[in-house]
Design a protein around this motif. Structure first.
Motif, PDB file in Angstrom:
ATOM      1  N   UNK A 168      28.685  -1.940 -49.409  1.00 50.94           N
ATOM      2  CA  UNK A 168      30.137  -1.862 -49.496  1.00 50.94           C
ATOM      3  C   UNK A 168      30.479  -1.180 -50.827  1.00 50.94           C
ATOM      4  N   UNK A 169      31.240  -0.094 -50.760  1.00 51.65           N
ATOM      5  CA  UNK A 169      31.515   0.724 -51.954  1.00 51.65           C
ATOM      6  C   UNK A 169      33.016   0.849 -52.153  1.00 51.65           C
ATOM      7  N   UNK A 170      33.455   0.711 -53.399  1.00 53.23           N
ATOM      8  CA  UNK A 170      34.854   0.944 -53.747  1.00 53.23           C
ATOM      9  C   UNK A 170      35.122   2.446 -53.747  1.00 53.23           C
TER      10      UNK A 170
ATOM     11  N   UNK B   7      29.814  -2.844 -54.337  1.00 56.60           N
ATOM     12  CA  UNK B   7      30.227  -4.241 -54.462  1.00 56.60           C
ATOM     13  C   UNK B   7      29.115  -5.097 -53.861  1.00 56.60           C
ATOM     14  N   UNK B   8      28.590  -6.025 -54.630  1.00 54.82           N
ATOM     15  CA  UNK B   8      27.494  -6.850 -54.161  1.00 54.82           C
ATOM     16  C   UNK B   8      28.022  -8.057 -53.393  1.00 54.82           C
ATOM     17  N   UNK B   9      27.344  -8.464 -52.325  1.00 54.12           N
ATOM     18  CA  UNK B   9      27.809  -9.622 -51.553  1.00 54.12           C
ATOM     19  C   UNK B   9      27.638 -10.920 -52.331  1.00 54.12           C
TER      20      UNK B   9
ATOM     21  N   UNK C 127      31.930 -10.787 -49.066  1.00 54.33           N
ATOM     22  CA  UNK C 127      32.243 -10.102 -50.320  1.00 54.33           C
ATOM     23  C   UNK C 127      33.532 -10.654 -50.918  1.00 54.33           C
ATOM     24  N   UNK C 128      33.556 -10.751 -52.249  1.00 59.92           N
ATOM     25  CA  UNK C 128      34.776 -11.065 -52.985  1.00 59.92           C
ATOM     26  C   UNK C 128      35.451  -9.748 -53.346  1.00 59.92           C
ATOM     27  N   UNK C 129      36.638  -9.525 -52.816  1.00 65.04           N
ATOM     28  CA  UNK C 129      37.353  -8.264 -53.087  1.00 65.04           C
ATOM     29  C   UNK C 129      38.681  -8.541 -53.777  1.00 65.04           C
ATOM     30  N   UNK C 130      38.755  -9.659 -54.508  1.00 63.50           N
ATOM     31  CA  UNK C 130      40.003 -10.050 -55.159  1.00 63.50           C
ATOM     32  C   UNK C 130      40.229  -9.335 -56.485  1.00 63.50           C
ATOM     33  N   UNK C 131      39.150  -8.841 -57.116  1.00 64.25           N
ATOM     34  CA  UNK C 131      39.262  -8.218 -58.432  1.00 64.25           C
ATOM     35  C   UNK C 131      40.117  -6.953 -58.376  1.00 64.25           C
ATOM     36  N   UNK C 132      40.946  -6.767 -59.405  1.00 67.40           N
ATOM     37  CA  UNK C 132      41.796  -5.575 -59.473  1.00 67.40           C
ATOM     38  C   UNK C 132      40.972  -4.304 -59.604  1.00 67.40           C
TER      39      UNK C 132
ATOM     40  N   UNK D 290      32.218   0.999 -45.986  1.00 67.13           N
ATOM     41  CA  UNK D 290      31.008   0.250 -45.668  1.00 67.13           C
ATOM     42  C   UNK D 290      30.013   1.185 -44.999  1.00 67.13           C
ATOM     43  N   UNK D 291      28.858   1.369 -45.648  1.00 67.18           N
ATOM     44  CA  UNK D 291      27.813   2.261 -45.143  1.00 67.18           C
ATOM     45  C   UNK D 291      26.638   1.416 -44.658  1.00 67.18           C
ATOM     46  N   UNK D 292      26.075   1.784 -43.516  1.00 70.22           N
ATOM     47  CA  UNK D 292      24.885   1.084 -43.041  1.00 70.22           C
ATOM     48  C   UNK D 292      23.997   2.020 -42.240  1.00 70.22           C
ATOM     49  N   UNK D 293      22.736   1.631 -42.138  1.00 65.32           N
ATOM     50  CA  UNK D 293      21.767   2.398 -41.360  1.00 65.32           C
ATOM     51  C   UNK D 293      20.767   1.412 -40.769  1.00 65.32           C
ATOM     52  N   UNK D 294      20.708   1.370 -39.434  1.00 66.60           N
ATOM     53  CA  UNK D 294      19.777   0.481 -38.749  1.00 66.60           C
ATOM     54  C   UNK D 294      18.353   1.015 -38.831  1.00 66.60           C
ATOM     55  N   UNK D 295      17.416   0.106 -38.888  1.00 64.19           N
ATOM     56  CA  UNK D 295      16.009   0.496 -38.806  1.00 64.19           C
ATOM     57  C   UNK D 295      15.603   0.699 -37.349  1.00 64.19           C
ATOM     58  N   UNK D 296      14.664   1.621 -37.140  1.00 63.07           N
ATOM     59  CA  UNK D 296      14.111   1.829 -35.804  1.00 63.07           C
ATOM     60  C   UNK D 296      13.116   0.711 -35.492  1.00 63.07           C
TER      61      UNK D 296
END
Length: 478
Positions: free
Chosen positions: A349-351, A358-360, A383-388, A396-402
Motif C-alpha cells: 500500500x503506497x501513499x 505504508x506498513x500494515x 492499515x492505519x491511514x489516520x496520519x495526516x 495498492x499494488x500486488x502480484x500473485x505467485x504462480x
C-alpha cells in the motif's frame, strides 16, 4: 469465608489438549474480589479427568470439579452445572477457548456493578487456530464475524456475542436456562435471544478472549450428517422464536435477511466461478492462479469499525494496481485478499502523495522478505491511514505467485527458495558480524584491563603517593 462474586464455569468434552490453557488463563485473572472456578467434564474419553484432578489438587480452594457419568451434551450439561454457581455473576469459558486479558473479569464486573440495570456483558475477541496462531484480531471491530448486538440481528443472522466472553447475572442465567430447549443444537443461540428480551447487552471494547477455530468442533463438525443436523436445528430455533415473540420488529428482521440473502447470492456466484475456473485449470495448469475472486476493502469510518456498508470491491487479478480515494473520516482500512489461501510475490500500500509505502499494523499471513504467504482462508492486511502524512490518495499494488507454471519467474517454489536462500546468507552474515563483534569486545576488555592495571600501578607507586601526602599535609596546615 469471603463472599464469592463470580462463578467461572468451564465445560469440557475431550479437550485434554486445550483445557489446561483455558484454566491457566482463568487462574491468572487479577481481581479485587473472590471468584470460584467450576469445571464440568461431560464424560470425556481422553485423559481430561486426570488432568483436571491434578489442577484440583494444586488449587483446592479455587477449583470445584464435576464429572458426568454419562454424556449429556453441551446444553443439558450447561443447564445443570449453572445450579452449582455460588457467585453473583456467572462467567463462561469453553474449554477450547481461553482469556487473553488478565483484567477481563475485573473490567466486566466493574461495568455491571456501575449500573444495576445491566445484567449481561461481553467483550471483543481474537480468533486463533489449533496452534494459537492469531487468524483475526479484535473481531467485532475488524471482522470477519459481524457483531450481533440486537435481537433482530441475532435471530436473522444466527450471529454471536461469544459465550466465552460472557459475564451474566446468575439469576438471569438460571431463569433463562429454565426456558430454553435442553435439546438445542447450540445452547448459546436461544440463550442470547432470551437475554436480548430481558436486558441490555453491555460491551467491553477490548479483545479479552481467544476463540479457537478447531476442526470437528460442535459448530464445525466434519460429518456431513452432523452439519446438516446443526443447520436444521438452528433453523428450528429461529422459527420457534419468530412465533414466541411476534411483537419484535419484523420489518427490521426482514431487512437484515434480504441483505444477507444478497450477500449469499454473491458468494454463490463467485464460488461457482471458482469451480468453473478450477475445472479449467485441471485441463490447463497454467490457469491455476487466474483471478476469479474479489479483493474486498473495508473502511473504518468515524471509528465505527469494519462493516459491510463501507466496502470497496475489485476482481482479484494475477497482478494489479488499485487506486483508492479514501473519505476524510476513514482512519483504517482492511484489505481482504480473497476468501481462500493465497500467495503473493508482493502486496504493498503506497501513499500517492508522498510515494512512501505504508506498513500494515496486522496481517494473518507469513512475511518472507517481500513475499506474503497466507496458508489459511480469508487473507487480511490492516492499515492505519489516520496520519495526516499518509494522505487519502493511495495505491495498492500486488502480484500473485504462480502455483502451477514451474517455468515462470514468479513460480512459488522458485520465489520461496530464493527467499530462504537470502535468509540463509543473511544469517551467515549476522553470524560473521557476531564473531567480529565478540573479537572486538574481547580486545576492548583486554585494553580496559591493561589500562586499569597501569592506572593502579601509578597511583600506588612511591613517586605518586609521597607528593600526594605532602600536598594533603600542606592543605591541612592552611
Amino acid at each position: 469465608m469471603e463472599k464469592i462474586e463470580i462463578s467461572v464455569i468451564c465445560t469440557s468434552f475431550n479437550y485434554e489438549r486445550y483445557i489446561g490453557h483455558a484454566l491457566d488463563s482463568i487462574i491468572n485473572q487479577k481481581t479485587n474480589f473472590p471468584f470460584e472456578i467450576i469445571v464440568v467434564d461431560d464424560c470425556s474419553k481422553d485423559h481430561s479427568r486426570e488432568l483436571l484432578q491434578a489442577y484440583k489438587e494444586k488449587y483446592p480452594d479455587l477449583i470445584r470439579l464435576f464429572f458426568n457419568e454419562k454424556n449429556k451434551g453441551l446444553t443439558r450439561t450447561w443447564i445443570s452445572i449453572c445450579k452449582e454457581a455460588r457467585g453473583k455473576y456467572i462467567a463462561r469459558c469453553d474449554a477450547d477457548d481461553y482469556w487473553i486479558d488478565e483484567l477481563k473479569l475485573q473490567k466486566q464486573y466493574d461495568m455491571l456493578e456501575s449500573d444495576e440495570a445491566l445484567l449481561w456483558c461481553n467483550t471483543s475477541f481474537n480468533i486463533v487456530d489449533e496452534k494459537d496462531n492469531v487468524l483475526a484480531e479484535d473481531v467485532f471491530r475488524n471482522g470477519p464475524i459481524a457483531y450481533a448486538n440486537s435481537y433482530e440481528k441475532m435471530i436473522a443472522t444466527k450471529g454471536m456475542t461469544l459465550t466465552s466472553s460472557w459475564l451474566v447475572d446468575t439469576k438471569l442465567m438460571q431463569d433463562v436456562n429454565e426456558v430454553i430447549d435442553p435439546d438445542s443444537v447450540d445452547d448459546g443461540f436461544p440463550m442470547q435471544l432470551e437475554f436480548f428480551k430481558k436486558t441490555r447487552l453491555a460491551f467491553v471494547d477490548d479483545p479479552c478472549v481467544a476463540y479457537r477455530m478447531t476442526s470437528n468442533s460442535d459448530s464445525r463438525p466434519d460429518s456431513e450428517s452432523k452439519m446438516i443436523y446443526r443447520i436444521n436445528g438452528l433453523l428450528k430455533t429461529q422459527l420457534e422464536y419468530l412465533e414466541k415473540y411476534p411483537e419484535e420488529d419484523m420489518a427490521k428482521i426482514a431487512e437484515i435477511l434480504v441483505r444477507q440473502d444478497a450477500k449469499q447470492e454473491e458468494r454463490i456466484y463467485f464460488l461457482n466461478k471458482r469451480i468453473i475456473e478450477l475445472e479449467a485449470s485441471l485441463k490447463n495448469p497454467n490457469l491455476g492462479q487466474v483471478g476469479i475472486e474479489l479483493i474486498t476493502i473495508y473502511l473504518d469510518r468515524a471509528g465505527k469499525g469494519f462493516i459491510e456498508e463501507d466496502i470497496l470491491q475489485f476482481p482479484l487479478e494475477k497482478a494489479d494496481s488499485i487506486d483508492l480515494e479514501l473519505p476524510e473520516d476513514c482512519s483504517r482500512i482492511r484489505i481482504d485478499l480473497s476468501e481462500i489461501p493465497n500467495f503473493f510475490q508482493h502486496a504493498r500500500l503506497v501513499s500517492t502523495d508522498s510515494k512512501t509505502e505504508i506498513l500494515p499494523t496486522f496481517t494473518n499471513g507469513i512475511v518472507l522478505g517481500e513475499t506474503l504467504v497466507f496458508p489459511n482462508p480469508d487473507p487480511q492486511l490492516i492499515y492505519d491511514v489516520s496520519s495526516q502524512t499518509v494522505g487519502k490518495s493511495l495505491q495498492f499494488h500486488y502480484h500473485l505467485l504462480e502455483l502451477d507454471n514451474i517455468h515462470s519467474d514468479t513460480y512459488i517454489g522458485k520465489v520461496l527458495a530464493q527467499e530462504f536462500l537470502d535468509a540463509k546468507f543473511k544469517i551467515k552474515d549476522l553470524q560473521h558480524e557476531k564473531i567480529i563483534s565478540q573479537d572486538l569486545i574481547l580486545k576492548l576488555q583486554k585494553e580496559i584491563e591493561e589500562t586499569t592495571n597501569l592506572y593502579n600501578s601509578v597511583i600506588h607507586s612511591r613517586r605518586w603517593t609521597i607528593p600526594t601526602k605532602i600536598i594533603n599535609f600542606l592543605r591541612r596546615k592552611k
